[in-house]
Scaffold this motif. Structure first.
Motif, mmCIF file in Angstrom:
data_model
loop_
_atom_site.group_PDB
_atom_site.id
_atom_site.type_symbol
_atom_site.label_atom_id
_atom_site.label_comp_id
_atom_site.label_asym_id
_atom_site.label_seq_id
_atom_site.Cartn_x
_atom_site.Cartn_y
_atom_site.Cartn_z
ATOM 1 N N UNK A 1 0.830 -1.203 0.000
ATOM 2 C CA UNK A 1 0.000 0.000 0.000
ATOM 3 C C UNK A 1 0.866 1.255 0.000
ATOM 4 N N UNK A 2 0.373 2.285 -0.634
ATOM 5 C CA UNK A 2 0.904 3.627 -0.433
ATOM 6 C C UNK A 2 0.173 4.233 0.752
ATOM 7 N N UNK A 3 0.917 4.834 1.687
ATOM 8 C CA UNK A 3 0.312 5.445 2.875
ATOM 9 C C UNK A 3 0.076 6.917 2.583
ATOM 10 N N UNK A 4 -1.170 7.331 2.694
ATOM 11 C CA UNK A 4 -1.539 8.710 2.373
ATOM 12 C C UNK A 4 -2.163 9.377 3.582
ATOM 13 N N UNK A 5 -1.960 10.681 3.686
ATOM 14 C CA UNK A 5 -2.525 11.432 4.796
ATOM 15 C C UNK A 5 -1.771 11.163 6.081
ATOM 16 N N UNK A 6 -2.419 11.395 7.194
ATOM 17 C CA UNK A 6 -1.789 11.234 8.506
ATOM 18 C C UNK A 6 -2.473 12.135 9.497
ATOM 19 N N UNK A 7 -2.325 11.804 10.745
ATOM 20 C CA UNK A 7 -3.042 12.550 11.775
ATOM 21 C C UNK A 7 -2.683 14.026 11.785
ATOM 22 N N UNK A 8 -1.416 14.318 11.379
ATOM 23 C CA UNK A 8 -1.000 15.704 11.429
ATOM 24 C C UNK A 8 -1.595 16.527 10.289
ATOM 25 N N UNK A 9 -2.120 15.830 9.247
ATOM 26 C CA UNK A 9 -2.645 16.557 8.090
ATOM 27 C C UNK A 9 -4.113 16.263 7.822
ATOM 28 N N UNK A 10 -4.596 15.131 8.377
ATOM 29 C CA UNK A 10 -5.911 14.670 7.983
ATOM 30 C C UNK A 10 -6.618 14.127 9.218
ATOM 31 N N UNK A 11 -7.760 14.686 9.538
ATOM 32 C CA UNK A 11 -8.474 14.263 10.736
ATOM 33 C C UNK A 11 -8.851 12.792 10.684
ATOM 34 N N UNK A 12 -8.958 12.231 9.514
ATOM 35 C CA UNK A 12 -9.321 10.820 9.386
ATOM 36 C C UNK A 12 -8.115 9.899 9.560
ATOM 37 N N UNK A 13 -6.932 10.483 9.727
ATOM 38 C CA UNK A 13 -5.747 9.663 9.926
ATOM 39 C C UNK A 13 -5.185 9.151 8.623
ATOM 40 N N UNK A 14 -4.317 8.143 8.726
ATOM 41 C CA UNK A 14 -3.644 7.599 7.550
ATOM 42 C C UNK A 14 -4.588 6.718 6.741
ATOM 43 N N UNK A 15 -4.436 6.804 5.431
ATOM 44 C CA UNK A 15 -5.214 5.972 4.514
ATOM 45 C C UNK A 15 -4.256 5.103 3.705
ATOM 46 N N UNK A 16 -4.667 3.870 3.414
ATOM 47 C CA UNK A 16 -3.859 2.939 2.643
ATOM 48 C C UNK A 16 -4.440 2.778 1.249
ATOM 49 N N UNK A 17 -3.636 3.109 0.256
ATOM 50 C CA UNK A 17 -4.068 2.953 -1.138
ATOM 51 C C UNK A 17 -3.344 1.733 -1.725
ATOM 52 N N UNK A 18 -4.101 0.684 -2.092
ATOM 53 C CA UNK A 18 -3.447 -0.529 -2.581
ATOM 54 C C UNK A 18 -2.725 -0.307 -3.898
ATOM 55 N N UNK A 19 -1.533 -0.878 -4.008
ATOM 56 C CA UNK A 19 -0.768 -0.866 -5.243
ATOM 57 C C UNK A 19 -0.828 -2.255 -5.865
ATOM 58 N N UNK A 20 -0.948 -2.341 -7.182
ATOM 59 C CA UNK A 20 -1.107 -3.657 -7.829
ATOM 60 C C UNK A 20 0.190 -4.469 -7.793
ATOM 61 N N UNK A 21 0.185 -5.571 -7.042
ATOM 62 C CA UNK A 21 1.362 -6.434 -6.977
ATOM 63 C C UNK A 21 1.367 -7.380 -8.176
ATOM 64 N N UNK A 22 2.535 -7.560 -8.749
ATOM 65 C CA UNK A 22 2.678 -8.411 -9.936
ATOM 66 C C UNK A 22 3.899 -9.323 -9.746
ATOM 67 N N UNK A 23 3.739 -10.382 -8.944
ATOM 68 C CA UNK A 23 4.881 -11.271 -8.703
ATOM 69 C C UNK A 23 5.268 -12.053 -9.945
#
Length: 348
Positions: free
Chosen positions: A80-102
């Motif tokens: 996941x890419x970690x987006x946002x955070x408590x210091x910038x976003x009241x909802x806290x950190x958000x995880x955006x899935x990245x497409x894994x291609x093993x």
């Protein structure tokens, strides 16, 4: 700095699961040093939503090539890419899935279906193969030729096949040879893959030197017709005689789990021993001859049976250059603390 989170794949083995986060951080450091374009600046273990992750930062955003490479981490379940955070976003950190291609091109039950006493954890086998491949000139993504000179029932061989590599093995134990030959033949038939598989005697000066399993297969009839096939060969013989069955400079990687001594006993011309060091002293020079220049040799061993300095001296004595690695030592049971060592054959 861009931030990312690796969700760790649950391990059926509780002991290995306890070590998997730390081992993933060490493996990630090797990927960063030897494969990724975006350098990993820092990593840590964190809980997100009550679940353990390995989080890390990079100097620049991961490229698609980086994401594809990280898809092959031995214990990764999702990235996941970690987006946002408590210091910038009241909802806290958000995880955006990245497409894994093993790299995996075969069904995962090739790795998981076999169950037997003494089987090496498949996550660790993948880690050892990954770290060894990244130490070679070719890296992880290219088509490689892999040799396991103490292959047992084929865990390393199966992982190599999963990656689309050609796999070669040798083991002195007749029961293990027969068990693996029976398993892989049945698996190929069950998956309905176009293949040929036969066990043939190998003779030297008219005397029986061993038996050899030869397998060629493709993912479809069309692939086989086009020449897109993988090769597997396993010889039932003493590892000290490897040169009798394989030509010098045949393999990109030599990857093996050395006998752990207490449970397994060191075989291969040295008899039973609590230490694998005598076997390795005699076998490593033989294995090194089979490596291509720029290739790499990776060994897992029980630290109760020998110190890393002793193994390093054996590898250096065979003309190999030991590669500096992060900490991979971990507890297996009261008689086994496992670690890995990797060395590279200088390019010609």
């Amino acid at each position: 700095m861009p931030r990312y989170a690796l969700l760790i794949l649950p391990a059926a083995n509780r002991v290995y699961a306890d070590a998997s986060v730390r081992l993933t951080r060490s493996e990630l450091a090797v990927f960063s040093a030897r494969g990724l374009r975006a350098e990993v600046a820092a990593s840590e273990e964190r809980e997100l939503g009550g679940v353990p992750y390995v989080t890390f930062e990079t100097a620049e955003p991961l490229e698609l090539r980086d994401v594809a490479l990280l898809s092959n981490l031995s214990s990764v379940y999702a990235l996941f890419a970690v987006e946002g955070g408590a210091e910038r976003d009241a909802e806290g950190e958000l995880l955006r899935p990245l497409p894994v291609r093993p790299l995996d091109r075969l069904s995962s039950d090739l790795i998981t279906i076999q169950k037997y006493a003494g089987k090496t954890n498949e996550h660790f086998t993948k880690l050892l193969l990954n770290v060894t491949a990244l130490a070679s000139d070719k890296g992880l993504g290219e088509r490689l030729s892999v040799f396991d000179p103490l292959c047992g029932r084929g865990t390393t061989l199966n992982q190599a096949l999963m990656y689309g590599y050609d796999a070669y093995g040798l083991d002195v134990d007749t029961k293990d040879f027969e068990a693996y030959a029976g398993f892989i033949k049945t698996w190929l038939r069950t998956k309905r893959l176009k293949h040929t598989a036969e066990v043939v005697p190998v003779r030297r000066e008219r005397a029986l030197a061993g038996r050899r399993l030869n397998v060629t297969f493709g993912l479809s009839k069309e692939a086989v017709k086009a020449g897109d096939v993988q090769h597997l060969a396993v010889v039932n013989a003493d590892t000290l005689r490897s040169r009798e069955f394989f030509k010098p400079r045949s393999f990109d990687l030599v990857v093996t789990d050395a006998p752990y001594g207490v449970q397994h006993g060191s075989k291969g011309g040295s008899g039973l021993s609590r230490s694998p060091l005598e076997l390795l002293r005699r076998a490593v020079p033989v294995w090194a001859e089979l490596l291509r220049p720029g290739g790499a040799l990776g060994i897992a061993w029980n630290t109760y049976g020998g110190k890393s300095e002793e193994l390093a001296a054996i590898l250096a004595g065979a003309g190999l250059e030991v590669v500096e690695l992060p900490d991979f030592e971990h507890w297996v049971d009261q008689a086994i603390v496992r670690d890995i060592i990797v060395a590279r054959k200088p390019a010609a």
